[in-house]
Design a protein around this motif. Structure first.
Motif, PDB file in Angstrom:
ATOM      1  N   SER A   1      -2.088   1.794  -5.107  1.00  0.00           N
ATOM      2  CA  SER A   1      -0.976   1.125  -4.439  1.00  0.00           C
ATOM      3  C   SER A   1       0.147   0.865  -5.446  1.00  0.00           C
ATOM      4  N   TYR A   2       1.288   0.504  -4.893  1.00  0.00           N
ATOM      5  CA  TYR A   2       2.452   0.194  -5.730  1.00  0.00           C
ATOM      6  C   TYR A   2       2.834  -1.267  -5.573  1.00  0.00           C
TER       7      TYR A   2
ATOM      8  N   ALA B   1       0.840  -1.200   0.000  1.00  0.00           N
ATOM      9  CA  ALA B   1       0.000   0.000   0.000  1.00  0.00           C
ATOM     10  C   ALA B   1       0.872   1.247   0.000  1.00  0.00           C
ATOM     11  N   SER B   2       1.981   1.176   0.694  1.00  0.00           N
ATOM     12  CA  SER B   2       2.771   2.379   0.931  1.00  0.00           C
ATOM     13  C   SER B   2       3.956   2.500  -0.031  1.00  0.00           C
ATOM     14  N   ALA B   3       4.129   3.712  -0.553  1.00  0.00           N
ATOM     15  CA  ALA B   3       5.276   3.977  -1.433  1.00  0.00           C
ATOM     16  C   ALA B   3       6.591   3.804  -0.671  1.00  0.00           C
ATOM     17  N   THR B   4       6.565   4.097   0.626  1.00  0.00           N
ATOM     18  CA  THR B   4       7.785   3.950   1.434  1.00  0.00           C
ATOM     19  C   THR B   4       8.167   2.482   1.558  1.00  0.00           C
ATOM     20  N   THR B   5       7.170   1.644   1.810  1.00  0.00           N
ATOM     21  CA  THR B   5       7.464   0.219   1.982  1.00  0.00           C
ATOM     22  C   THR B   5       7.974  -0.389   0.682  1.00  0.00           C
TER      23      THR B   5
ATOM     24  N   ASN C   1       9.589   1.070  -1.642  1.00  0.00           N
ATOM     25  CA  ASN C   1      10.977   1.523  -1.821  1.00  0.00           C
ATOM     26  C   ASN C   1      11.928   0.816  -0.864  1.00  0.00           C
ATOM     27  N   ARG C   2      11.443   0.585   0.339  1.00  0.00           N
ATOM     28  CA  ARG C   2      12.288  -0.088   1.331  1.00  0.00           C
ATOM     29  C   ARG C   2      12.641  -1.495   0.878  1.00  0.00           C
TER      30      ARG C   2
END
Lengths: 375, 81
Positions: free
Chosen positions: B44-45, B9-13, B15-16
């Motif tokens: 979502s990504y 769901a998260s762009a941060t996750t 990327n992590r």
């Protein structure tokens, strides 16, 4: 211009910071975490790179716990408003900035607020501090370094006390991030608030909140995060929970290079350089007639933020004289921290504040001392 | 070449996970928008990776307590994790 107002914002910035912002604006500044075209992905990757760099810099494993804000005040507001509930007690210190003092004071209809006193040199009395703890103390907020006189506060000791008493600890690193080594995991800090534009050498409009606690603050603002779009409630996942709205990507790109600049130079080297300048300044001020240094008189337990008063010229006139006659930038008056002045004995006079960065030099300090000797 | 999509769901996750896969496992991946056909509670990504690495990614997600909507085949969106 000889710029000695680095406690307000560092200037100049490293060339790499300016270049990174320029490159972002010209080449890929799309909205991160929303669309999936190549510019948006590049933006999102840059934002993540910065989270990763900051997480490593402050000693936490999860870059998702690095929240981007617009400044340290914003970060402090998130925690103070987001963890305190009715009936809770919070402890601040008289050496805190209005970003802490006004934010906590604004909640005093519903929470209890106590201030830990300071010694005449701006240092904290830990015994007195600990005596303020009550059964309902939920949060301690403390500046790491006084923005008035540069005194370093005992952050690790306060964190230890908080940990033992199951109290959350929010460190305001506005004057220490990038200047004093901070590992929030090793030090036991729950929340760290810092501006991006001071010791981290990023641009104005950037700030960070680093979270090292299972207690996640309630959001200060709500809105689009690019995630969980079908749901009306704010996502729980960090950083989305606390980062609604479009991020300052050019600023974050600049901040990324600011942090990399500090890592490349080395924080010990930065600290050593500022200490050397401070030593020159303190020695020179001691020999300058009509000048009294406020706070610690030597370089032990302090940073390169130095306040002084002139016995026959008010602080604003001193700053105006330095600016107009010598193109030297300083700050004068109360520095948004009046209770600090009460503690330091300058509540009526205010102070002239000189604050260094890595870009200041000894010849600049010598010119300042010469200018002051001519008053 | 068989690819799958690891949905976050998260762009941060996303990327992590991309960053860890590259640094720790030398696995290349690509961030893409999650196709509408995959149920992901809205925008979502996803991370597009070779299907042979699905277990590595899944273990990484579980070990780090990350939030993922699952792993789907890119060809037919069949859920495989």
């Amino acid at each position: 211009m000889i710029y000695f107002d680095n406690a307000a914002t560092t200037w100049p910035k490293p060339a790499s910071v300016v270049r990174a912002m320029d490159e972002c604006m010209n080449e890929f500044a799309a909205n991160p975490g929303r669309s999936a075209h190549s510019h948006a992905i590049k933006s999102s990757e840059k934002v993540y790179e910065c989270r990763e760099e900051i997480a490593e810099f402050f000693g936490i494993d999860n870059p998702g716990n690095v929240i981007f804000t617009s400044n340290a005040t914003h970060s402090l507001n998130i925690v103070i408003n987001g963890v305190l509930n009715e009936g809770d007690h919070v402890i601040c210190t008289v050496m805190d900035h209005n970003s802490v003092l006004r934010t906590t004071f604004s909640k005093t209809k519903k929470i209890e607020l106590s201030f830990s006193k300071a010694n005449p040199d701006g240092s904290l009395n830990l015994t007195e501090f600990e005596s303020l703890i009550k059964t309902n103390t939920k949060l301690v907020v403390m500046t790491h370094v006084s923005n008035v006189c540069g005194t370093v506060m005992p952050a690790k000791e306060v964190a230890d006390i908080c940990k033992k008493r199951n109290i959350l600890f929010l460190l305001d690193a506005s004057q220490s991030a990038g200047i004093v080594p901070i590992n929030i995991t090793e030090m036991g800090i729950d929340y760290l608030a810092a501006p991006g534009h001071k010791g981290l050498y990023g641009p104005m409009g950037t700030g960070i909140l680093v979270i090292n606690s299972k207690v996640i603050p309630k959001p200060l603002i709500f809105g689009g995060t690019g995630s969980y779009s079908k749901e009306l409630s704010q996502p729980f996942e960090l950083p989305d929970r606390l980062e609604s709205g479009t991020l300052n990507v050019p600023g974050i790109c600049g901040l990324l290079e600011g942090v990399r600049f500090i890592k490349a130079v080395g924080i010990q080297q930065i600290s050593k350089h500022e200490k050397e300048l401070t030593s020159w300044l303190l020695d020179g001020l001691e020999e300058t007639k009509n000048i009294s240094v406020v706070g610690k008189k030597n370089t032990v337990g302090r940073t390169g933020v130095v306040s002084f008063v002139h016995s026959s010229m008010d602080c604003t006139a001193v700053s105006a004289y330095l600016d107009s006659e010598f193109a030297i930038a300083t700050r004068s008056m109360y520095h948004c921290a009046y209770p600090s002045h009460v503690a330091l004995g300058t509540k009526d006079s205010g102070t002239v504040r000189v604050s260094f960065s890595l870009f200041n030099t000894i010849p600049q300090v010598k010119l300042l001392l010469y200018a002051l000797s001519k008053i | 070449m068989d690819f799958c999509l690891v949905v976050f769901a998260s762009a941060t996750t996303v990327n992590r996970v991309k960053s860890v896969l590259l640094k720790k496992f030398q696995i290349n991946s690509e961030i893409v928008q999650t196709p509408k056909a995959i149920p992901a509670k809205g925008c979502s990504y996803s991370l597009k990776i070779k299907t042979e690495y699905a277990d590595v990614v899944w273990n990484l997600i579980k070990e780090n307590g990350l939030s993922s909507k699952g792993i789907f085949r890119e060809s037919n969106f069949e859920k495989i994790k």
